[in-house]
Write a protein that holds these residues in place. Structure first.
Motif: not given
Ligand SMILES: NC(=O)c1ccc[n+]([C@@H]2O[C@H](COP(=O)([O-])OP(=O)(O)OC[C@H]3O[C@@H](n4cnc5c(N)ncnc54)[C@H](OP(=O)(O)O)[C@@H]3O)[C@@H](O)[C@H]2O)c1
Length: 314
Positions: A181-184, A244-247, A310-314
């Motif tokens: 869904d394109g969401k983290l 930003q929203e992370v679920s 430093h947290i990579p967001l894939g």
């Protein structure tokens, strides 16, 4: 005369935290001997500059460990499962460290261990697959099984039960990733159960607290965590920290095991063990114990505030 602590894995996460904790407390009465396979590496040189005595040793080489532990008051022992994925090698390495500690007659050993999950989930229990022929969670079981090497030699040992490093969100590919869904989302097979977690740097700081307490924890098991959080709570903390929203993507352990990356089955079983025996697992790691040993203990929010960039967001 300062008491020397010989630190295995000194250029790594757990050992590095301990070396820095000792060096940051010059009046504490301890000095740090950093063990490394390469005394000329950048990290080894950095530790020497900070004031550590840097010596060569390899946990696969008993004679090098005997030399490196000689004259030390204490030894911090840890193995490196993810460097070789072999529980048998981990067992052999732990046995080497126990023998070297005995040989040097050190007065306090901390063995960084974890549960032998087969005491909760025997191999005949089919709720999770048996791996490598005789383990449920190879990288936990071997550490727990290795406890005996230290007790068999009647060493003055403290068993340190560590927790999931929050640093895995940076270095172990576990950080928030975009779903279809394109969401983290962070993906963990923990259901609604709590995962004891800790800033890796705090493990060494707690170990230092144990050494400073003298004989108090000899013969004891000490479990540590920074906080116990559900997947949903960690996702909410990520959302706050990243803006930003992370679920939380809660998957079944069998789905996690099927992800296919090296160690996925081992980690799937590990999370299932932590989920299914949650009351025991959390109860063995009270954050208050860690905070008593290390008053600077970080919460997840504090850790995230320092590391979010430093947290990579894939
Ligand atoms: N990730 C987690 O959430 C977690 C949680 C609890 C426990 N653990 C356990 O923590 C252990 C690893 O500890 P860590 O994270 O502190 O390790 P790490 O950060 O990966 O550090 C490893 C260090 O150990 C040294 N090393 C590797 N092989 C060696 C050998 N044969 N002899 C001597 N030194 C060696 C290396 O130093 P040189 O190159 O300088 O020799 C390296 O800097 C694993 O067994 C893992 O199961 C991990």
């Amino acid at each position: 005369m300062k008491k020397t602590i010989a630190v295995v894995g000194a250029t790594g996460a757990q050992g590095g935290g301990l070396v820095r904790a000792i060096l940051n407390d010059p009046q504490g009465g301890f000095s740090a001997r950093a063990l490394t396979r390469d005394v000329n590496s950048e990290k080894a040189i950095e530790l020497a500059k900070l004031g550590a005595e840097v010596v060569a040793a390899d946990v696969d080489d008993l004679e090098s460990l005997k030399k490196a532990f000689q004259g030390a008051h204490g030894a911090f022992c840890v193995t490196f499962f993810w460097a070789h994925f072999s529980p048998e090698r981990e067992l052999a390495e732990a046995a080497n460290m126990a023998r070297a500690a005995k040989n040097a007659a050190v007065q306090h050993v901390i063995w960084s261990t974890l549960e032998d999950t087969r005491q909760w989930v025997p191999l005949s229990d089919n709720r999770m697959p048996t791996l490598m022929g005789k383990y449920k969670v190879p990288h936990l079981d071997a550490k727990g099984e290795a406890n005996q090497f230290f007790t068999d030699l009647s060493l003055p040992v403290t068993f340190l039960l560590t927790s999931f490093y929050w640093d895995n969100f940076i270095y172990f590919g576990m950080g928030p990733a975009k779903g279809p869904d394109g969401k983290l989302a962070i993906t963990l097979p923990m259901g609604d159960k709590k995962l004891p977690g800790i800033a890796a740097e705090d493990i060494g700081r707690c170990a230092y607290g144990i050494f400073k307490r003298g004989r108090e924890f000899i013969g004891k098991t000490v479990g540590i965590a920074g906080e116990h959080l559900t997947g949903a709570q960690m996702a909410a903390a990520f959302s706050r920290a990243l803006g930003q929203e992370v679920s939380y993507n809660d998957v079944a352990p069998e789905v996690y095991r099927s992800f296919g990356f090296p160690g996925a089955e081992d980690l799937g079983n590990m999370f299932q063990f932590k989920r299914d025996f949650n009351e025991y697992f959390c109860g063995a790691r009270p954050p208050q114990v860690a905070r008593d040993l290390n008053p600077a203990l970080q919460t997840f929010d504090v850790w995230l505030a320092q590391h979010r960039a430093h947290i990579p967001l894939g």
